[in-house]
Design an enzyme around this catalytic site. Structure first.
Site, PDB file in Angstrom:
ATOM      1  N   GLY A   1     101.312  51.864 199.526  1.00 33.52           N
ATOM      2  CA  GLY A   1     101.906  50.839 198.676  1.00 33.52           C
ATOM      3  C   GLY A   1     102.510  51.483 197.439  1.00 33.52           C
ATOM      4  N   VAL A   2     102.752  50.649 196.435  1.00 34.87           N
ATOM      5  CA  VAL A   2     103.407  51.153 195.227  1.00 34.87           C
ATOM      6  C   VAL A   2     102.615  52.302 194.602  1.00 34.87           C
ATOM      7  CG1 VAL A   2     102.325  49.397 193.730  1.00 34.87           C
ATOM      8  CG2 VAL A   2     104.449  50.472 193.018  1.00 34.87           C
TER       9      VAL A   2
ATOM     10  N   SER B   1     100.062  45.738 201.201  1.00 36.28           N
ATOM     11  CA  SER B   1     100.217  44.520 200.391  1.00 36.28           C
ATOM     12  C   SER B   1     101.479  44.525 199.541  1.00 36.28           C
ATOM     13  CB  SER B   1      99.019  44.370 199.442  1.00 36.28           C
ATOM     14  OG  SER B   1      97.867  44.075 200.165  1.00 36.28           O
TER      15      SER B   1
ATOM     16  N   ALA C   1     104.307  41.224 197.803  1.00 31.63           N
ATOM     17  CA  ALA C   1     104.308  40.739 196.408  1.00 31.63           C
ATOM     18  C   ALA C   1     105.582  39.948 196.157  1.00 31.63           C
ATOM     19  CB  ALA C   1     104.214  41.923 195.452  1.00 31.63           C
ATOM     20  N   GLN C   2     105.404  38.782 195.575  1.00 28.92           N
ATOM     21  CA  GLN C   2     106.569  37.916 195.359  1.00 28.92           C
ATOM     22  C   GLN C   2     107.023  37.937 193.909  1.00 28.92           C
ATOM     23  OE1 GLN C   2     105.383  34.006 196.731  1.00 28.92           O
ATOM     24  NE2 GLN C   2     105.668  34.551 198.882  1.00 28.92           N
TER      25      GLN C   2
ATOM     26  N   GLY D   1     106.520  39.451 190.920  1.00 22.42           N
ATOM     27  CA  GLY D   1     107.176  40.582 190.297  1.00 22.42           C
ATOM     28  C   GLY D   1     106.261  41.542 189.605  1.00 22.42           C
TER      29      GLY D   1
ATOM     30  N   GLU E   1     104.785  33.809 184.346  1.00 19.09           N
ATOM     31  CA  GLU E   1     103.731  33.445 185.309  1.00 19.09           C
ATOM     32  C   GLU E   1     102.485  33.102 184.499  1.00 19.09           C
ATOM     33  OE1 GLU E   1     103.226  36.409 188.342  1.00 19.09           O
ATOM     34  OE2 GLU E   1     105.274  36.188 189.045  1.00 19.09           O
TER      35      GLU E   1
ATOM     36  N   HIS F   1      92.986  36.576 197.001  1.00 17.10           N
ATOM     37  CA  HIS F   1      94.276  37.213 196.708  1.00 17.10           C
ATOM     38  C   HIS F   1      94.160  38.660 196.245  1.00 17.10           C
ATOM     39  CE1 HIS F   1      98.471  37.395 195.593  1.00 17.10           C
ATOM     40  NE2 HIS F   1      98.202  37.584 194.323  1.00 17.10           N
TER      41      HIS F   1
ATOM     42  N   LEU G   1     101.305  45.474 190.281  1.00 15.76           N
ATOM     43  CA  LEU G   1     102.323  46.479 190.627  1.00 15.76           C
ATOM     44  C   LEU G   1     102.462  47.466 189.475  1.00 15.76           C
ATOM     45  CD1 LEU G   1     105.081  44.200 192.260  1.00 15.76           C
ATOM     46  CD2 LEU G   1     103.565  45.785 193.452  1.00 15.76           C
TER      47      LEU G   1
HETATM   48  C1  SIN Z   1     102.625  35.651 192.595  1.00 23.49           C
HETATM   49  O1  SIN Z   1     103.810  35.867 192.832  1.00 23.49           O
HETATM   50  O2  SIN Z   1     102.181  34.569 192.235  1.00 23.49           O
HETATM   51  C2  SIN Z   1     101.657  36.782 192.753  1.00 23.49           C
HETATM   52  C3  SIN Z   1     101.775  37.669 191.607  1.00 23.49           C
HETATM   53  C4  SIN Z   1     100.525  38.440 191.464  1.00 23.49           C
HETATM   54  O3  SIN Z   1      99.620  38.372 192.278  1.00 23.49           O
HETATM   55  O4  SIN Z   1     100.411  39.126 190.449  1.00 23.49           O
END
Ligand code: SIN
Length: 466
Positions: free
Chosen positions: A25-26, A54, A58-59, A61, A127, A357, A398
């Site tokens: 991954g990253v 994973s 990731a969506q 960011g 977020e 998660h 990330l």
């Molecule tokens: C999300 O896009 O809600 C997940 C981001 C994260 O888990 O930090």
């Protein structure tokens, strides 16, 4: 716990390297690239294909203080609050101060983030738990896929050796108890097959999380906690394993849905979606000053509480007001996933419920990614650097993968000229002993037990367990 080994056949093949990175991954690929750039001979081993972990799921960011008026100090404050008083402030400070430049280096590596068509500036969203817009994203809601693409391409371009479909088994140690490589089982793909060994003077665990131990999770099928298991068998300390984060908004597919479930990013709430119950009541408004954008644990608990009050199996995320164009442009991945399951977020609220998660704890490390076993490092979700405390701030993972990967690469480079090769320091004998012990899964209480807190170089204490 010390020195337990899996019952595995004697390695039938071996590869020599300076550094072996387990996971792609990253975090893993960044360590690999930075170590290779410093002249090390690096081998990356990964359980499936290079991009199967994973990261590519990731969506939302990657969080960093990149926006006008934002500062690392504000990012630090939000991270400490989300972590519920259990973060290591030193580790968070390293994350937030080194984060912006680490993101810029990721861009230099080839990752393309969404930018404003007019100014060319990186677009930033919000977020949960963030008081500012500081989340950079790519492809709308496909940030991890873009980062994975860029890093995999860079690793291939750099000619770094990779071994795919390789399930890591155990840590090899030399006669002094220092990490000297890993054993692997390659599952019938590629030029190597069966049990083998990669011998190296530094071993970096970047194996990701363990969401698959729960019945419903956002994690892919490879997230089975292999790195933590290996570290425990090798005698490394782990911390905070109880802090498993549940994402509040996972597409609800029925009470018997199992395994990986589609994520509905917090960024959807960051752009203005509301959480409502079946009557359309916004139950998070008034529950916290940030309402739907409260830290993730608070929103997940708010949803669960309302579900219990109403005897409901899920709540709803309402973003119909985005309109078709914004949905298609800003959240194409989520739109497609919802529609694939017969839900159209443009015209109806999305049924959501929390699911496992992220593992905020893991293999305990210091600020340089060193575990309590000399020569063994950990970064990314498998690690517990102290950054996340009891609850990771959204989109800090990330960033943590990037920043601590770079710190590990710097530590490996600074640890001086290559140590005598593992084969000359007892790893060979250790490999053989392991094979001979293979008739049973026995505790190895001998000299290869890791003891004491010293990392690969002396003088740095591991991060305080939180
Ligand atoms: C999300 O896009 O809600 C997940 C981001 C994260 O888990 O930090």
């Amino acid at each position: 716990m010390t020195g337990i080994r899996l019952n595995a056949p004697r390695p039938g093949w071996s590869v020599d390297a300076d550094v072996v990175v387990v996971g792609s991954g990253v975090a893993g690929l960044t360590v690999a690239l930075r170590c290779a750039a410093a002249g090390a001979n690096v081998t990356v081993v990964t359980k499936a294909r290079l991009d199967d972990g994973s990261t590519r799921w990731a969506q939302g960011g990657i969080a960093a203080a990149l926006g006008e008026g934002d500062t690392p100090e504000q990012h630090l404050d939000d991270t400490l609050v989300a972590g519920a008083g259990l973060c290591s402030e030193e580790a968070v400070r390293a994350l937030v101060t080194e984060g912006p430049d680490a993101v810029r280096r990721l861009i230099d590596t080839g990752a393309l983030f969404d930018t404003d068509a007019g100014t060319g500036e990186i677009l930033l969203t919000r977020e949960g738990g963030h008081h500012r817009r500081r989340i950079a994203h790519a492809g709308g809601d496909a940030t991890g896929a873009e980062i994975s693409r860029a890093l995999v391409e860079a690793v291939r371009a750099a000619g770094i050796e990779t071994i795919e479909h390789a399930l890591v088994l155990d840590l090899l140690k030399d006669a002094d108890g220092r990490a000297a490589g890993v054993t692997l089982h390659v599952m019938g793909e590629g030029e190597r097959d069966g049990v083998g060994a990669v011998r190296a003077r530094a071993v970096v665990l970047a194996t990701g999380g363990m969401g698959q131990v729960f019945s419903a999770t956002t994690n892919p099928s490879v997230s089975t906690g292999d790195g933590v298991a290996l570290a425990l068998r090798a005698g490394a300390e782990v911390s905070d394993l109880e802090f498993v984060q549940f994402h509040p908004t996972v597409l609800w597919l029925g009470s018997d849905a199992e395994g990986q479930q589609p994520l509905v990013s917090e960024a959807v709430r960051g752009e203005g979606a509301h959480l409502v119950d079946a009557d359309g009541h916004r139950f998070m408004a008034g529950a916290h000053e940030l309402a739907e954008l409260a830290p993730r644990d608070i929103v997940a608990k708010g949803i669960m509480r309302r579900m219990q009050e109403l005897g409901a199996e899920h709540m709803y995320l309402d973003a119909r007001h985005f309109g078709a164009e914004m949905w298609a442009h800003r959240f194409p991945t989520i739109l497609a996933a919802c529609r694939a399951h017969g839900i159209d977020p443009v015209t109806e609220p999305i049924p959501v419920a929390p699911a496992a998660h992220y593992a905020s704890g893991g293999v305990r490390t210091d600020l340089h990614g060193r575990t309590t076993v000399p020569g063994l490092y950990a970064c990314g979700e498998v690690a517990c650097t102290g950054v996340h405390g009891a609850n990771r701030l959204a989109s800090n993972s990330l960033l943590e993968g990037l920043v601590f990967a770079e710190r590990i690469a710097a530590d490996i480079a600074a640890s001086g000229p290559a140590a005598p090769h593992a084969a000359d320091t007892g790893a060979e004998a250790d490999t053989g002993a392991e094979a001979e012990a293979g008739a049973g899964t026995e505790a190895d209480t001998g000299a290869d037990t890791a003891s004491g807190p010293a990392g690969p170089s002396a003088g740095h204490e591991p991060a305080t367990p939180t």
